[in-house]
Design an enzyme around this catalytic site. Structure first.
Site, PDB file in Angstrom:
ATOM      1  N   ASP A 218       0.836  -1.195   0.000  1.00 13.08           N
ATOM      2  CA  ASP A 218       0.000   0.000   0.000  1.00 13.08           C
ATOM      3  C   ASP A 218       0.871   1.245   0.000  1.00 13.08           C
ATOM      4  O   ASP A 218       2.097   1.180   0.192  1.00 13.08           O
ATOM      5  CB  ASP A 218      -1.034  -0.009   1.137  1.00 13.08           C
ATOM      6  CG  ASP A 218      -0.447   0.258   2.508  1.00 13.08           C
ATOM      7  OD1 ASP A 218       0.763   0.497   2.605  1.00 13.08           O
ATOM      8  OD2 ASP A 218      -1.210   0.231   3.475  1.00 13.08           O
ATOM      9  N   ILE A 219       0.246   2.378  -0.255  1.00 16.68           N
ATOM     10  CA  ILE A 219       0.967   3.645  -0.380  1.00 16.68           C
ATOM     11  C   ILE A 219       1.160   4.249   1.002  1.00 16.68           C
ATOM     12  O   ILE A 219       0.200   4.382   1.771  1.00 16.68           O
ATOM     13  CB  ILE A 219       0.194   4.610  -1.293  1.00 16.68           C
ATOM     14  CG1 ILE A 219      -0.007   3.971  -2.675  1.00 16.68           C
ATOM     15  CG2 ILE A 219       0.940   5.945  -1.426  1.00 16.68           C
ATOM     16  CD1 ILE A 219      -0.885   4.776  -3.597  1.00 16.68           C
TER      17      ILE A 219
ATOM     18  N   GLU B 210      -5.952   2.212  -0.807  1.00 13.95           N
ATOM     19  CA  GLU B 210      -4.622   2.342  -1.400  1.00 13.95           C
ATOM     20  C   GLU B 210      -3.843   1.034  -1.321  1.00 13.95           C
ATOM     21  O   GLU B 210      -2.633   1.012  -1.468  1.00 13.95           O
ATOM     22  CB  GLU B 210      -3.838   3.458  -0.701  1.00 13.95           C
ATOM     23  CG  GLU B 210      -3.420   3.185   0.728  1.00 13.95           C
ATOM     24  CD  GLU B 210      -4.473   3.529   1.762  1.00 13.95           C
ATOM     25  OE1 GLU B 210      -4.088   3.742   2.930  1.00 13.95           O
ATOM     26  OE2 GLU B 210      -5.669   3.581   1.425  1.00 13.95           O
TER      27      GLU B 210
END
Length: 297
Positions: free
Chosen positions: A170-171, A213
């Site tokens: 994920d970001i 995300e």
């Protein structure tokens, strides 16, 4: 015109030779629901074993359930001595020529429809299928499709003793990006990162948005170290990218968790849980890093 002779009225489709319409199967119900498959070979075997031309992950059907022969653009279905039988429009058959719109049922969970489709209809059906499995923001597969494929690949890997790995990433600080630059900027970051990843994965890898995300890459025939190597290349490529939004540069990084199938995983969801656990370790360890069982501390 002689008295009593009637003009024969036929639809254009009835008059038109089927040369520009090709035989297809559409999954109406089952693990591949909505998927369109062209019958582009003279013979296609359908069953639950992966060596069939059309493999269906349905444990209630036979290993080689039926086959379809295509000659002169006409299709004929032949039951291959299946345990539960092959049904066309509700009638059990041994062999039968298929007509446009026929429904083929081989279990309570798997139903297919046979159609002759021209190029326009093929594109329409493909687009409709994609709308059901593609995330509209990132153009990656969606979570529903991922979980279906993950179950199939997990079962296949268990039977064959082959490798299967997943990368979950994920970001980092994505909420901060949204709060600082706005949600359109956040969407742009998602899109740019997905473009980077899509160029780096293999053709057979499944890349999907898992939620928000968070993303997953499903890798068949890849061990833990192979997944780690890919994840680290992706991590470095993302970190080196600067995303421009309305003249403002946005720097992004990702954190990754790796899981490879082993005896500890009772099912596909357990494999996902392992990757999620290692993703959490990457976050706790400072972000912008890769964690997994085969990654040194």
């Amino acid at each position: 015109m002689p008295t009593g002779e009637k003009t024969e009225i036929r639809r254009l489709d009835d008059i038109k030779i089927e040369r520009d319409k090709k035989p297809h199967l559409t999954f109406l119900l089952g693990p591949r629901m909505g998927e369109l498959r062209a019958l582009d070979k003279e013979e296609i075997t359908v069953g639950r074993t992966p060596d069939c031309e059309l493999w269906i992950e349905d444990p209630t059907i036979s290993r080689r359930h039926f086959k379809i022969e295509v000659k002169n653009n006409r299709a004929r279905v032949i039951d291959l001595g299946s345990t539960n039988g092959t049904y066309i429009n509700g009638m059990k058959i041994e062999a039968q020529v298929l007509n446009d719109g026929d429904k083929i049922q081989i279990s309570k969970d798997t139903i297919l429809e046979f159609n002759y489709l021209d190029e326009t209809r093929q594109m329409s059906e493909k687009k409709r299928y994609e709308m059901g499995v593609i995330d509209p923001v990132t153009s990656t597969y969606n979570k529903r499709y991922l979980l279906e494929r993950l179950r199939e690949e997990f079962s296949f890997s268990r039977r064959k003793g082959s490798d299967l790995s997943i990368i979950m990433f994920d970001i980092d600080h994505f909420k901060k990006i949204n709060d600082t630059f706005g949600h359109l900027a956040g969407d742009l970051c998602l899109q740019k990162i997905c473009q980077i990843v899509s160029k780096m994965i293999r053709t057979d890898d499944i890349f999907a948005r898992y939620g928000g995300e968070e993303f997953v890459i499903l890798m068949r025939d890849a061990n833990c170290q192979s997944a780690v190597n890919l994840a680290d290349r992706i991590r470095k490529a993302v970190a080196a990218t600067r995303i421009d939004y309305e003249g403002k540069p946005i720097g992004v990084t990702i954190s990754c968790g790796i899981a490879a199938i082993n005896d500890k995983h009772a099912d596909a969801q357990a494999l996902v849980a392992s990757a999620d656990r290692f993703l959490y370790l990457s976050k706790e360890g400072g972000r912008n890093r890769v964690s997994g069982e085969c990654v040194p501390d």
